[in-house]
Scaffold this motif. Structure first.
Motif, mmCIF file in Angstrom:
data_model
loop_
_atom_site.group_PDB
_atom_site.id
_atom_site.type_symbol
_atom_site.label_atom_id
_atom_site.label_comp_id
_atom_site.label_asym_id
_atom_site.label_seq_id
_atom_site.Cartn_x
_atom_site.Cartn_y
_atom_site.Cartn_z
ATOM 1 N N ALA A 1 31.353 36.386 46.247
ATOM 2 C CA ALA A 1 30.661 37.107 46.638
ATOM 3 C C ALA A 1 31.409 38.393 46.736
ATOM 4 C CB ALA A 1 29.663 37.127 47.224
ATOM 5 N N LEU A 2 31.612 39.474 46.551
ATOM 6 C CA LEU A 2 32.562 40.379 47.124
ATOM 7 C C LEU A 2 31.594 41.754 47.053
ATOM 8 C CD1 LEU A 2 35.313 40.616 43.832
ATOM 9 C CD2 LEU A 2 35.355 38.771 45.760
ATOM 10 N N THR A 3 32.031 42.124 47.970
ATOM 11 C CA THR A 3 31.862 43.814 48.673
ATOM 12 C C THR A 3 31.300 44.429 47.134
ATOM 13 O OG1 THR A 3 33.006 44.610 49.790
ATOM 14 C CG2 THR A 3 32.147 43.378 50.593
ATOM 15 N N GLU A 4 30.763 45.366 47.403
ATOM 16 C CA GLU A 4 31.659 47.097 46.809
ATOM 17 C C GLU A 4 32.789 47.397 46.588
ATOM 18 O OE1 GLU A 4 28.649 49.861 45.970
ATOM 19 O OE2 GLU A 4 29.392 51.010 44.667
ATOM 20 N N LEU B 1 26.188 43.043 40.906
ATOM 21 C CA LEU B 1 26.342 43.661 42.541
ATOM 22 C C LEU B 1 25.163 44.794 42.480
ATOM 23 C CD1 LEU B 1 28.059 43.547 44.594
ATOM 24 C CD2 LEU B 1 29.007 45.077 44.313
ATOM 25 N N LEU B 2 25.174 45.642 41.807
ATOM 26 C CA LEU B 2 24.118 46.532 41.933
ATOM 27 C C LEU B 2 23.303 46.847 40.750
ATOM 28 C CD1 LEU B 2 27.471 49.970 41.445
ATOM 29 C CD2 LEU B 2 26.035 48.496 43.366
ATOM 30 N N GLY B 3 22.664 46.052 40.076
ATOM 31 C CA GLY B 3 21.989 45.929 38.509
ATOM 32 C C GLY B 3 22.428 46.616 37.763
ATOM 33 N N GLU C 1 35.665 45.081 48.081
ATOM 34 C CA GLU C 1 35.877 44.585 47.631
ATOM 35 C C GLU C 1 35.809 44.669 45.779
ATOM 36 O OE1 GLU C 1 35.952 40.933 50.965
ATOM 37 O OE2 GLU C 1 34.097 40.897 49.425
ATOM 38 N N LEU C 2 35.302 44.642 45.036
ATOM 39 C CA LEU C 2 35.065 44.883 44.422
ATOM 40 C C LEU C 2 35.455 45.939 43.101
ATOM 41 C CD1 LEU C 2 33.853 43.399 41.265
ATOM 42 C CD2 LEU C 2 31.701 44.537 41.537
ATOM 43 N N ARG C 3 35.738 46.705 43.793
ATOM 44 C CA ARG C 3 35.910 48.492 43.148
ATOM 45 C C ARG C 3 37.922 48.264 43.066
ATOM 46 N NH1 ARG C 3 34.314 52.010 47.203
ATOM 47 N NH2 ARG C 3 32.158 52.319 45.567
ATOM 48 N N HIS C 4 38.055 48.126 44.127
ATOM 49 C CA HIS C 4 39.271 47.464 44.703
ATOM 50 C C HIS C 4 40.398 46.376 43.828
ATOM 51 C CE1 HIS C 4 43.365 46.944 46.631
ATOM 52 N NE2 HIS C 4 43.154 45.667 46.496
ATOM 53 N N MET C 5 40.157 45.819 43.341
ATOM 54 C CA MET C 5 39.991 44.830 42.570
ATOM 55 C C MET C 5 40.174 45.742 41.366
ATOM 56 S SD MET C 5 37.816 41.047 40.362
ATOM 57 C CE MET C 5 36.712 41.989 39.538
ATOM 58 N N HIS C 6 39.104 46.396 40.647
ATOM 59 C CA HIS C 6 38.640 46.686 39.647
ATOM 60 C C HIS C 6 40.251 48.195 39.937
ATOM 61 C CE1 HIS C 6 36.425 44.282 37.474
ATOM 62 N NE2 HIS C 6 35.210 44.502 38.168
ATOM 63 N N ARG C 7 40.313 49.021 40.865
ATOM 64 C CA ARG C 7 41.341 50.290 40.387
ATOM 65 C C ARG C 7 42.923 48.889 40.207
ATOM 66 N NH1 ARG C 7 39.331 54.359 42.075
ATOM 67 N NH2 ARG C 7 38.105 54.749 43.382
ATOM 68 N N LEU C 8 42.450 48.057 40.337
ATOM 69 C CA LEU C 8 44.262 47.839 40.205
ATOM 70 C C LEU C 8 44.388 47.210 38.746
ATOM 71 C CD1 LEU C 8 45.238 45.278 43.534
ATOM 72 C CD2 LEU C 8 45.392 48.325 42.976
ATOM 73 N N GLY D 1 28.701 38.376 26.893
ATOM 74 C CA GLY D 1 28.258 37.654 29.002
ATOM 75 C C GLY D 1 29.043 36.324 29.345
ATOM 76 N N LYS D 2 30.963 36.764 28.807
ATOM 77 C CA LYS D 2 31.658 35.253 29.740
ATOM 78 C C LYS D 2 31.731 35.906 31.297
ATOM 79 C CE LYS D 2 36.087 38.088 28.679
ATOM 80 N NZ LYS D 2 37.177 36.666 28.060
ATOM 81 N N ASP D 3 31.504 37.372 31.479
ATOM 82 C CA ASP D 3 31.423 37.154 32.827
ATOM 83 C C ASP D 3 30.289 37.117 33.756
ATOM 84 O OD1 ASP D 3 33.461 39.209 33.103
ATOM 85 O OD2 ASP D 3 31.879 40.941 32.991
ATOM 86 N N ALA D 4 28.879 36.203 33.614
ATOM 87 C CA ALA D 4 28.135 35.689 34.081
ATOM 88 C C ALA D 4 28.466 34.161 33.798
ATOM 89 C CB ALA D 4 26.683 36.304 33.319
ATOM 90 N N ALA D 5 28.949 33.321 32.642
ATOM 91 C CA ALA D 5 29.321 32.397 32.453
ATOM 92 C C ALA D 5 29.887 32.023 33.211
ATOM 93 C CB ALA D 5 29.680 32.393 31.028
ATOM 94 N N GLN D 6 31.453 32.599 33.543
ATOM 95 C CA GLN D 6 32.120 32.269 34.438
ATOM 96 C C GLN D 6 32.070 32.996 35.737
ATOM 97 O OE1 GLN D 6 35.260 34.318 32.636
ATOM 98 N NE2 GLN D 6 35.686 32.539 31.219
ATOM 99 N N ASP D 7 30.488 32.873 36.669
ATOM 100 C CA ASP D 7 30.623 33.257 37.505
ATOM 101 C C ASP D 7 30.809 34.641 37.885
ATOM 102 O OD1 ASP D 7 28.545 33.719 40.208
ATOM 103 O OD2 ASP D 7 29.396 31.024 40.359
ATOM 104 N N LYS D 8 31.457 34.899 37.541
ATOM 105 C CA LYS D 8 32.765 36.747 38.093
ATOM 106 C C LYS D 8 31.796 37.819 38.728
ATOM 107 C CE LYS D 8 36.906 36.082 35.403
ATOM 108 N NZ LYS D 8 37.828 36.501 34.602
ATOM 109 N N PRO D 9 31.850 38.220 39.665
ATOM 110 C CA PRO D 9 31.546 38.987 40.393
ATOM 111 C C PRO D 9 30.860 40.588 39.421
ATOM 112 C CG PRO D 9 33.774 38.565 41.768
ATOM 113 C CD PRO D 9 33.302 37.272 40.550
ATOM 114 N N THR D 10 30.323 41.588 39.086
ATOM 115 C CA THR D 10 30.709 42.492 38.533
ATOM 116 C C THR D 10 29.985 43.843 39.259
ATOM 117 O OG1 THR D 10 28.249 42.404 36.710
ATOM 118 C CG2 THR D 10 30.635 41.549 35.876
#
Lengths: 295, 295
Positions: free
Chosen positions: B167-170, B251-253, B172-179, B238-247
């Motif tokens: 579980a990432l916080t928003e 996170l937000l709905g 942390e998720l933003r940091h990951m995607h910024r990179l 649908g592969k993010d959900a299948a791989q249980d990746k945070p998105t």
């Protein structure tokens, strides 16, 4: 006075290790930085940085540029080993006496660490604040990109992959090695030269020296794969034969391969004499070391 | 008069495709060239080259430099997809509606093709004979190396790897995607700007625009992964959900993720207004396209 390579190398190796340790990140996300440092630090002969520094000194070039260039070439070399060792390539578990990166960190991290090391090489060559003219930066990037890519190292690896189990002629084998190993070694010399402003004659001689040395390196590698043991090599010995890869030894036999290495050393020596440069003793000693090394 | 992105893009996409086809080699050893061309040609929205060209035009920069820069960024993007799709990473078999490179050419060739594409990117940026000042070449290499490496794309992928099932916080998720995605998109804008000589105010505005657009791109990617089907996406849905990746959606709905994308588009629009540049319509239209796209 005789030239002592060990003396000459000691300070330069020290400078190179310190620079690599400072420039390969400690703070990259997750275990990426650890994997990058594991792949680069505490290992390797640092032949490529020494060639860069030796060539730069021979032409009286910019020492800071040469240090960055030497580290950049070493990063390209290190990344190629990381990717080469992966299961889909050579599937090797031992490198420089340690478990390979994918064994230690997993395949995905090994893949990313190799990718990030390649990018870091170009980052090192293009500092925003350093005393390296931007035209030197651009030339160094050009040389490195050409020797690392499809017309150089990566191209040679593709030939290598396609050659497993095939009989190559000597000319095909030489072409493969000129790309796979030779390009980056020759480019090390040319990057050192690009840190200064050598004349055309010096440049031509250095290019020829680099070509002979690059090929000699591979011939000796093939010899050592047969004659040395894994402990001495720090990597798995005998794997060329085990993987049915064409080598200079399989093609020429051991005696002729040794004679060829000596001949290439003579070519390197002769090329240095044509440069007209005042002091090429370090470059000569490096070529002798390449041919006479035991690992 | 209204600005028509389709009209504006058509000629520029054409120029980009022609340049990529000319610059990605046909004659690389074994099947390396085929794999490189397969990975790059006939596919992709070319968003990054369009951002480079749009930013270069907005600052009145060197068009030849921008074409090379746009292709270089696209090669980095393409190589990252090749490596990302490999079994040790996402293990994906479909990309742009075609089998992925490792499915088509084997894993070893896919690995090498990705490596060679990264090197080719820096080769394109440093032509020996072109009318691009060497200080521009050095700056373009610097921007690209920084955004591709451990502090950019590769770093983001390392976070992504480590985040699976967590579980990432928003933030942390933003940091990951910024990179992971944002860095290269923002750098596309900054490389376009580096083809000219914009003032500090324009540069700051473009940087902010690139940051907002980069993040918006990923938020919309996360939304489309849930709402679109594989045929529309040209890749596995649908592969993010299948791989249980945070998105952003997990996170937000869905509703709040959509609102966030709109908010980022507003930020991009506002940033463009602060640049003081005369014509930023193409950049604005590209941001709108990123947010409103359906694949």
């Amino acid at each position: 006075m005789t030239f002592d390579l060990k003396d000459w190398s000691a300070e330069r190796l020290d400078r190179t290790e310190q620079a690599l340790s400072a420039w390969v990140p400690t703070n990259a996300p997750a275990d990426l930085g650890d994997a990058m440092r594991y792949a680069v630090l505490d290992g390797g002969k640092r032949l490529r940085p020494l060639l860069v520094l030796g060539a730069c000194e021979a032409v009286g070039g910019n020492a800071e540029a040469a240090l960055r260039a030497g580290c950049a070439v070493e990063l390209i070399h290190a990344y190629s080993l990381v990717h080469d060792d992966m299961p889909c390539m050579d599937n090797d578990v031992l490198r420089r006496g340690k478990p390979t990166v994918h064994v230690q960190f997993g395949e995905a991290t090994a893949l990313l660490a190799g990718d990030a090391l390649q990018a870091l090489a170009f980052e090192l060559l293009t500092p925003a604040d350093a005393r390296i003219p931007e035209h030197t930066q651009a030339r160094l990037c050009r040389l490195l990109a050409l020797s690392a890519g499809h017309a150089g190292m990566a191209g040679g690896q593709a030939i290598d992959l396609a050659a497993v189990g095939k009989a190559l002629t000597e000319s095909e084998l030489r072409h493969m090695h000129r790309l796979k190993t030779g390009a980056l070694l020759q480019t090390s010399v040319m990057m050192g030269a690009a840190c200064g402003e050598p004349d055309a004659q010096a440049l031509a001689g250095l290019r020829e020296y680099g070509a002979a040395l690059g090929l000699a390196f591979q011939v000796v590698d093939d010899i050592l794969d047969v004659t040395a043991d894994s402990a001495t090599l720090g990597k798995t010995a005998g794997k060329d034969a085990a993987q049915d890869k064409p080598t200079y030894v399989s093609l020429l036999g051991l005696a002729r391969a040794r004679a060829y290495a000596s001949e290439l050393l003579e070519q390197a020596r002769a090329a240095l004499r044509t440069t007209g440069l005042a002091d090429t003793r370090a470059l000569l000693a490096l070529a002798e070391m390449v041919v006479h090394r035991e690992n």
